[in-house]
Design a protein around this motif. Structure first.
Motif: not given
Length: 226
Positions: A218-225
């Motif tokens: 979830m953290e990595e997805t948030a960074k990408q967004n």
């Protein structure tokens, strides 16, 4: 004790091996806490951490107006505060060796740490497997195998961990379990007869460990967004 009494300040779940240790211990023991996450490797990371901890490092446990820094110190504090959770082995010899193994992880294995940093969402087979790093890995494989055979399998309640039940020692070595998976370390070549592989599976299939991995995603997805 209520959940509001503890606030655990941690770093990115993909990278922060030291954060994983007390987080996993508290989650596995069913001890509620407020989680505060600081994004690492940013220009303001140190400043963000200093808001919570004078050391400038994560993890940090905030409790009763005080800040306890360092993973092992946090784990020791939790074990002291919740003796009924039995986070150290009850037997004196087993407990002494559990503390010794935890302390060795705390201060040792520098080559393994440097060459194979924790990255729970990544796969880098063969990377970082220098002679020095593999020497550390071989020692750990022997340590895990020895503890499982001597204590874990002999425990009244053997749940697959080093001393039977999940302990502080397991929390301290959990990031190494993820490293062996990330870098596809050949455990058999290091002396494993299947004992270490089974132990790693016990750690990785813990519901709390799976929650950590989902949190990392979830953290990595948030960074990408961003």
């Amino acid at each position: 004790m209520t959940g509001s009494e503890f606030e655990l300040v941690i770093g990115d779940k993909n990278w922060s091996s030291w954060s994983l240790r007390p987080w996993l211990l508290m989650r596995q023991a069913g001890i509620p806490f407020t989680e505060t996450s600081i994004r690492l490797r940013q220009t303001d990371t140190k400043a963000q951490i200093l808001v919570h901890s004078p050391t400038g490092f994560v993890p940090a446990l905030k409790w009763r107006g005080a800040v306890i820094g360092d993973s092992l110190a946090i784990c020791e504090t939790i074990a002291d505060l919740f003796p009924a959770k039995a986070l150290w082995p009850a037997d004196a010899l087993a407990r002494a060796l559990a503390r010794s193994a935890a302390a060795e992880m705390h201060s040792g294995f520098q080559n393994l740490r440097r060459e194979m940093p924790m990255a729970v969402l990544e796969k880098h087979p063969g990377v970082g497997q220098t002679e020095e790093a593999l020497a550390d890995a071989r020692h750990i494989v022997g340590l895990w195998r020895g503890l499982r055979v001597r204590f874990g399998r002999q425990a009244v309640e053997d749940q697959g961990f080093l001393f039977g039940r999940f302990s502080v020692t397991d929390a301290m070595y959990a990031p190494v379990v993820t490293r062996f998976a990330t870098y596809d370390v050949d455990l058999e070549a290091l002396g494993d007869d299947g004992t270490v592989r089974a132990y790693m599976n016990a750690i990785m299939t813990l519901p709390s460990m799976q929650d950590w991995l989902r949190g990392a995603e979830m953290e990595e997805t948030a960074k990408q967004n961003l």
